[in-house]
Design an enzyme around this catalytic site. Structure first.
Site, mmCIF file in Angstrom:
data_model
loop_
_atom_site.group_PDB
_atom_site.id
_atom_site.type_symbol
_atom_site.label_atom_id
_atom_site.label_comp_id
_atom_site.label_asym_id
_atom_site.label_seq_id
_atom_site.Cartn_x
_atom_site.Cartn_y
_atom_site.Cartn_z
ATOM 1 N N THR A 170 0.889 -1.161 0.000
ATOM 2 C CA THR A 170 0.000 0.000 0.000
ATOM 3 C C THR A 170 0.917 1.197 0.000
ATOM 4 O OG1 THR A 170 -1.915 -0.950 1.122
ATOM 5 C CG2 THR A 170 -1.475 1.314 1.602
ATOM 6 N N ARG A 198 -13.432 -7.449 -3.806
ATOM 7 C CA ARG A 198 -12.895 -7.377 -2.440
ATOM 8 C C ARG A 198 -12.441 -5.934 -2.179
ATOM 9 N NH1 ARG A 198 -7.589 -5.777 -0.309
ATOM 10 N NH2 ARG A 198 -7.272 -6.896 1.642
#
Ligand code: ASP
Length: 299
Positions: A170, A198
């Protein structure tokens, strides 16, 4: 140099990062800090600075956001992002969006142009189009290394259940500006092999991202684990209860590791400009800028 406390902390993902990958990509962390810290010094708003730092990560092919995003189980790309302004207490996110490089800017558009806090899927993508964002095919966001990883995992018959073993990465930034405002931003291509649709912690305020009048937090790691301990909000509350950013970051990473599977990391800055960086994964791309220390990128 500004005499007021300012600080900027960035992260480019926590997980099973090899020494070779860390060594190769570490300079990019310094570059991004050197490009964005001057904005803070010159008085830019923390919200603007964290967005810009995340945009630079999204454009960098080595990090899992924008260009370089992880491939889903079906080989597609979907992205999550959140941005939060601690001064106003307002924030917004997008989940499972497609076809854009800068999910973080779409999150800012949701914050500034709608009354909503979270927009997802094809409608969020449509909103990006309405906002005039450049629409790009998945091919533009997929880099060969991510495609190879996806292929290897499929060939090894890994499934979405195995994603807990391999956090995708991330990117995120937290900042304190000259006006004392705090802001946080997080963006991700999610976890390799996860099911289409998701949505992870990076889309959820309180889980992957939080900012209030006392601190700003951005998290990375296995989203399913981070969401179940509301990592960013728990971290911010720990700062309110008197912990330093470093103590609060250590605490939430420990809580995550004790209560849920997988690994994580967190970056934090408080209203005095103190910073905290912690992870329980093998490594985390991370670095910070303060006027006292300049740009610091750990080895
Ligand atoms: N937190 C991200 C997600 O679960 C992935 C990561 O940070 O590695 O989507």
């Amino acid at each position: 140099m500004s005499e007021k406390a300012i600080a900027l902390v960035v992260q480019g993902g926590a997980g099973p990062i090899s020494v070779d990958s860390y060594t190769k990509n570490r300079p990019a962390i310094g570059d991004i800090l050197r490009k964005t810290a001057p904005m803070l010094v010159e008085g830019a708003a923390a919200l603007r600075v964290v967005e810009e730092a995340v945009r630079l990560f999204e454009e960098h092919p080595s990090f899992n956001a924008g260009i370089g995003s992880s491939l889903r189980y079906d080989g597609s790309i979907q992205q999550d992002a959140t941005i939060m302004d601690g001064a106003s207490g307002r924030g917004a996110g997008v989940g499972a969006v497609k076809g854009i490089i800068h999910a973080i800017t779409l999150a800012r558009y949701v914050l500034e142009r709608t009354p909503h806090v979270l927009m997802v899927g094809e409608w969020a993508t449509e909103f990006a189009r309405d906002c005039g964002m450049e629409m790009v095919p998945d091919e533009r966001l997929i880099v060969p290394e991510r495609r190879e990883l996806w292929k290897r995992k499929l060939a090894a018959k890994e499934t979405p259940d195995d994603q807990v073993l391999s956090s995708g990465g991330t990117v995120g930034a937290v900042a304190l500006d000259t006006e004392g405002r705090l802001a946080a931003a997080t963006s991700t291509g999610g976890m390799v092999l996860s099911l289409p649709g998701r949505v992870g912690d990076s889309a959820i305020l309180g889980a992957g991202t939080w900012a209030d009048a006392h601190s700003a937090v951005s998290c990375t790691g296995v989203g399913e684990s981070i969401m179940l301990v509301l990592m960013a909000k728990v971290c911010a509350d720990a700062v309110i209860s008197g912990m330093s950013p470093q103590e609060a970051a250590d605490l939430v990473v420990r809580i995550q590791g004790e209560k849920t599977p997988g690994t994580s990391g967190a970056i934090v800055v408080d209203k005095k400009g103190a910073v905290g960086l912690a992870h329980n994964s093998a490594n985390m791309y991370r670095g910070y800028f303060t006027p006292e220390e300049g740009v610091v990128v750990p080895n």
